[in-house]
Enzyme design. Structure first.
Site, mmCIF file in Angstrom:
data_model
loop_
_atom_site.group_PDB
_atom_site.id
_atom_site.type_symbol
_atom_site.label_atom_id
_atom_site.label_comp_id
_atom_site.label_asym_id
_atom_site.label_seq_id
_atom_site.Cartn_x
_atom_site.Cartn_y
_atom_site.Cartn_z
ATOM 1 N N ASP A 207 0.811 -1.220 0.000
ATOM 2 C CA ASP A 207 0.000 0.000 0.000
ATOM 3 C C ASP A 207 0.844 1.270 0.000
ATOM 4 O O ASP A 207 2.063 1.228 0.185
ATOM 5 C CB ASP A 207 -0.947 -0.006 1.211
ATOM 6 N N ASN B 199 -7.301 -3.010 14.275
ATOM 7 C CA ASN B 199 -8.710 -3.300 13.977
ATOM 8 C C ASN B 199 -8.861 -4.490 13.031
ATOM 9 O O ASN B 199 -9.933 -4.717 12.476
ATOM 10 C CB ASN B 199 -9.405 -2.055 13.397
ATOM 11 N N HIS C 84 -7.106 -4.889 10.183
ATOM 12 C CA HIS C 84 -6.851 -4.638 8.758
ATOM 13 C C HIS C 84 -5.557 -5.319 8.314
ATOM 14 O O HIS C 84 -4.649 -5.553 9.101
ATOM 15 C CB HIS C 84 -6.867 -3.144 8.424
ATOM 16 N N GLU D 222 -9.618 -2.272 5.251
ATOM 17 C CA GLU D 222 -10.220 -1.947 6.536
ATOM 18 C C GLU D 222 -11.490 -2.768 6.790
ATOM 19 O O GLU D 222 -12.153 -3.210 5.840
ATOM 20 C CB GLU D 222 -10.588 -0.457 6.560
HETATM 21 C C1 GLP Z 1 -0.320 0.036 8.532
HETATM 22 C C2 GLP Z 1 -0.063 -0.772 7.270
HETATM 23 C C3 GLP Z 1 -0.271 -2.238 7.502
HETATM 24 C C4 GLP Z 1 0.404 -2.665 8.784
HETATM 25 C C5 GLP Z 1 -0.228 -1.973 9.946
HETATM 26 C C6 GLP Z 1 0.330 -2.376 11.291
HETATM 27 O O1 GLP Z 1 -1.594 0.504 8.651
HETATM 28 N N1 GLP Z 1 -0.861 -0.336 6.177
HETATM 29 O O2 GLP Z 1 0.226 -2.952 6.394
HETATM 30 O O3 GLP Z 1 0.309 -4.042 8.941
HETATM 31 O O4 GLP Z 1 0.006 -0.591 9.759
HETATM 32 O O5 GLP Z 1 1.434 -1.596 11.573
HETATM 33 P P1 GLP Z 1 2.377 -1.727 12.824
HETATM 34 O O6 GLP Z 1 3.313 -2.809 12.507
HETATM 35 O O7 GLP Z 1 3.086 -0.388 12.876
HETATM 36 O O8 GLP Z 1 1.515 -1.957 14.006
#
Ligand code: GLP
Length: 261
Positions: A67, A136, A138, A143
């Site tokens: 993304d 959440n 995702h 989402e």
């Molecule tokens: C972001 C990314 C996800 C990732 C998530 C968790 O929103 N788009 O791909 O898995 O964060 O991130 P973190 O590892 O910082 O908790």
């Protein structure tokens, strides 16, 4: 599902990195799906070290990131292109033209999504998709909601997601409201999915995703259906899973990734 629980984050980073190293040794032209966020940083450090030790080469590999935020140019410190360059790409030998990330500044976002899907298709199947997990549920920026998308699309970020990611920005207001994300179809087409989660703050969502009902309200719960899902957790993220494993809730309660490739 293969589930691995590690006593500390360093062991987890090393194991996840070694999974990728093993894949590249067997298949030097592997297609990798890559994630951002706090979780993969240690994995990318371990991969960088492996390349420095000449244990592995990315020279023939290709990568597709999940993304990118809409509106952030590649040189914005919170953009995922910038993140990938800083944490991985500039330290390893992957040819820059084979690293793919959606262009969040494209004039026509719909066309950019279509372009990304065409690139994905042309590359063939993703061999290994590295995934983190949002609080959440995702994955990428898919989402929770009443429906999910199969293809690359523009996602409206959930307020909880913007709040969680505000730490990467100077002010919470700066967090973009939209992002381009790979869809569930592309994620699911990967031969192997490697889900990596750390921290006690994710214990509940890990539990929901891996043992709860499969629902679009928790996109990661769909991963239960993937034929080759490898889950790597630290003790914190596994806090609620461990009770389950003792009750035999999993097909394979604890296993290693040996023999995966
Ligand atoms: C972001 C990314 C996800 C990732 C998530 C968790 O929103 N788009 O791909 O898995 O964060 O991130 P973190 O590892 O910082 O908790």
């Amino acid at each position: 599902m293969k589930l691995n629980i590690f006593a500390n984050p360093n062991l987890l980073h090393e194991a996840a990195a070694q999974t990728i190293v093993r894949l590249l040794r067997q298949k030097p032209d592997a297609v990798l799906g890559l994630a951002t966020g706090g979780t993969p940083v240690g994995i990318y450090e371990a991969l960088t070290a492996a390349v420095r030790r000449r244990e592995v080469s990315f020279a023939r590999a290709a990568s597709f990131n999940l993304d990118e935020y809409v509106g952030l140019p590649p040189d914005h410190p919170a953009s995922y292109r910038y993140y990938m360059d800083q944490h991985l790409f500039r330290h390893i030998d992957i040819p820059p033209e084979r690293t793919h990330i959606p262009d969040g500044c494209a004039a026509d976002l719909e066309r950019e999504c279509e372009r990304y899907d065409r690139l994905l298709q042309a590359a063939g199947r993703i061999d290994l998709m590295l995934l983190g997990l949002g609080h959440n549920g995702h994955i990428g920026f898919n989402e929770p909601g009443r429906a999910l998308h199969s293809k690359t699309h523009v996602a409206i970020l959930h307020p909880q997601t913007r709040e969680a990611n505000a730490r990467f920005f100077r002010t919470p207001e700066e967090v973009p409201t939209r992002a381009i994300t790979m869809g569930l179809g592309s994620i699911f087409s990967a031969r192997t999915i490697l889900l990596v989660v750390k921290g006690n703050d994710k214990a509940d969502i890990v539990h929901r995703a891996l043992t709860g009902p499969i629902t679009t309200e928790c996109p990661a719960s769909l991963l239960q259906l993937h034929p080759r899902l490898v889950v790597m957790l630290d003790e914190g993220a596994a806090a609620r899973i461990k009770c389950q494993t003792t009750q035999n809730a999993f097909h394979e309660p604890v296993d290693s990734t040996n023999g995966l490739w």
